[in-house]
Design an enzyme around this catalytic site. Structure first.
Site, PDB file in Angstrom:
ATOM      1  N   GLU A  67      44.645  59.807  27.467  1.00 18.79           N
ATOM      2  CA  GLU A  67      45.951  60.228  28.255  1.00 18.79           C
ATOM      3  C   GLU A  67      45.702  59.928  29.745  1.00 18.79           C
ATOM      4  OE1 GLU A  67      48.574  64.061  29.359  1.00 18.79           O
ATOM      5  OE2 GLU A  67      47.536  63.943  27.607  1.00 18.79           O
ATOM      6  N   ASP A  79      33.014  69.894  18.515  1.00 19.42           N
ATOM      7  CA  ASP A  79      34.103  69.932  17.409  1.00 19.42           C
ATOM      8  C   ASP A  79      35.463  70.326  18.236  1.00 19.42           C
ATOM      9  OD1 ASP A  79      36.214  70.647  15.633  1.00 19.42           O
ATOM     10  OD2 ASP A  79      34.608  71.536  14.297  1.00 19.42           O
ATOM     11  N   LYS A 111      48.365  73.480  27.064  1.00 19.63           N
ATOM     12  CA  LYS A 111      48.013  72.259  26.652  1.00 19.63           C
ATOM     13  C   LYS A 111      47.519  71.599  27.874  1.00 19.63           C
ATOM     14  CE  LYS A 111      49.013  67.514  25.929  1.00 19.63           C
ATOM     15  NZ  LYS A 111      48.964  66.582  27.081  1.00 19.63           N
ATOM     16  N   HIS A 126      51.540  61.097  37.359  1.00 23.41           N
ATOM     17  CA  HIS A 126      51.274  60.672  35.861  1.00 23.41           C
ATOM     18  C   HIS A 126      51.874  59.568  35.374  1.00 23.41           C
ATOM     19  CE1 HIS A 126      50.673  61.498  31.502  1.00 23.41           C
ATOM     20  NE2 HIS A 126      51.713  60.725  31.502  1.00 23.41           N
TER      21      HIS A 126
END
Length: 424
Positions: free
Chosen positions: A83, A277, A261, A376
């Site tokens: 991202e 993990d 998130k 972004h």
């Protein structure tokens, strides 16, 4: 040579030059992080020993977040993510946090839990008490499974018993609480659960069924806090608006899901880079975001302090390790750990938590000021330009036009690139 995370002009260097510069700033030999080069990283031969039916290797961009100071130590943070803007945003947030000393972190002991589900107990309350009476016997049986862990100071710390009502009856569930030291701990606690299951079921008067760790690692917490200077942010109004944005995430599950998130954008990137993990960490984080009342809320908190600056805090489960699994097998993961210079799993967990707080702050600041899309999309435009076939020399011109036209889309990028090549 002291580590220095404040590297100016890193983005202007070639990939190869960046690796050399980062190694120098970290005080390590460049060969230590040679595995970051795909030509010297994970091979199909090694990959074939990691999972089943291997047919290839999927590459993920690995960047270095700069400017981090964690507990008064400069840290260069490796982040593996696809991202755009994550690495840049975390670096910028860390730069702002430096004004007041960077990030301060702490952790609980590295205790993981395994559950043993016992079904068919006629008297669950009495079964619970019988298991508590046998606590020392069950702990000894579990500890016998991993003498090496005991040598390093780990082992079972306690056994708790819960009664869990369900539509199929009341289950007696034993929890083994195990200090796993510098391991993530899944294999250790699962082995212990398997070993005690039959005896626990016998004592309780039922039949054992599930014997596995829980990823709700709420006894293995890491915390990070930082002060973000009001003047650097743009004044008291910006501080107030960030507090309002964070308060909505506390109150509203719809906002909390996106807010969290954003935290995981930073956390998962470092977890992946170090061979840990990601699914376990994400599961633990989102389960921790559910309040005792059953309300899904934000993991972080932002407040205005007595001096008018913004304070940010983050606390969440962080089950990561330095030994076992991909952390020891994957060459790039080993290189990432060398770059970080961590000596314990707790240090790694705390740096990861700091990265999550930095990423969260960066997103909130953008949302409360210019909006998330401006920063972004300018970075996303580079991905779009490359995706339509622009060369490295053509990318800047295509990106500039996409931003100017406010059309960061593949179809428009194709049009812009065609015009650029035709000289129009």
């Amino acid at each position: 040579m002291p580590r220095n995370s404040r590297i100016k002009g890193l983005r202007d260097l070639s990939v190869e030059a960046r690796r050399t510069t980062v190694a120098e700033a970290a005080g390590i030999d460049a060969g230590t992080i040679a595995a970051f080069d795909p030509a010297h990283g994970l091979t199909t031969k090694v990959a074939d020993q990691m999972i089943e039916n291997v047919v290839g290797i999927l590459g993920v961009p690995l960047g270095i977040a700069t400017n981090f100071v964690v507990n008064d130590v400069d840290v260069l943070v490796p982040m593996a993510t696809e991202e755009a803007s994550v690495v840049a945003a975390a670096s910028n947030a860390a730069k702002i946090a430096r004004v007041h000393g960077g990030f301060t972190t702490s952790s609980t002991t590295p205790v993981m839990q395994a559950q043993v589900q016992i079904v068919g107990v006629a008297d669950p309350e009495a079964g619970r008490v019988r298991l508590l009476e046998a606590r020392d016997e069950l702990i000894a049986l579990a500890d016998a499974q991993d003498p090496v862990l005991l040598e390093f100071g780990g082992g079972v710390r306690d056994i708790t018993i819960r009664l869990v009502p369900s539509r199929a009856g009341t289950y007696v569930v034993a929890h083994l609480q195990v200090d796993v030291r510098d391991a993530m701990g899944a294999n250790a606690v699962n082995t212990m659960a398997e070993a005690v299951a039959a005896r626990a079921a016998e004592i309780a008067g039922g039949r054992s069924l599930l014997r596995i760790l829980t990823n709700k690692a709420d006894l293995r917490l890491s915390r990070a806090r930082a002060v973000f200077d009001a003047a650097t942010l743009g004044g008291p109004d910006v501080v107030d608006d960030i507090v309002h944005a964070a308060a909505l995430a506390e109150a509203d599950p719809y906002r909390a899901a996106t807010h969290n998130k954003g935290i995981m954008n930073g956390i998962s990137a470092v977890v992946l880079a170090t061979g840990n993990d990601t699914r376990a960490v994400e599961a633990g984080a989102h389960s921790h975001a559910v309040s005792p009342a059953g309300h899904y809320t934000s993991l972080s908190r932002f407040e205005k302090d007595a001096r008018g600056n913004l304070t940010g805090t983050l606390e969440l489960p962080m089950p990561v390790g330095l030994v076992g699994g991909a952390t020891k097998v994957h060459p790039a993961a080993r290189a990432a750990l060398s770059l970080l210079g961590v000596r314990t799993a707790a240090e790694l967990a705390e740096i990861i938590t700091a990265a999550g707080l930095a990423q969260n702050f960066a997103a909130l600041r953008a949302l409360a000021t210019e909006g998330i899309q401006r920063g972004h999309m300018s970075l996303h435009a580079r991905t779009i330009a490359s995706g339509v076939g622009a060369t490295a020399e053509e990318v800047p011109a295509v990106v500039a036009r996409l931003i100017e036209d406010k059309k960061v889309r593949a179809d428009h990028a194709e049009t812009v690139l065609a015009a650029l090549r035709s000289g129009r």
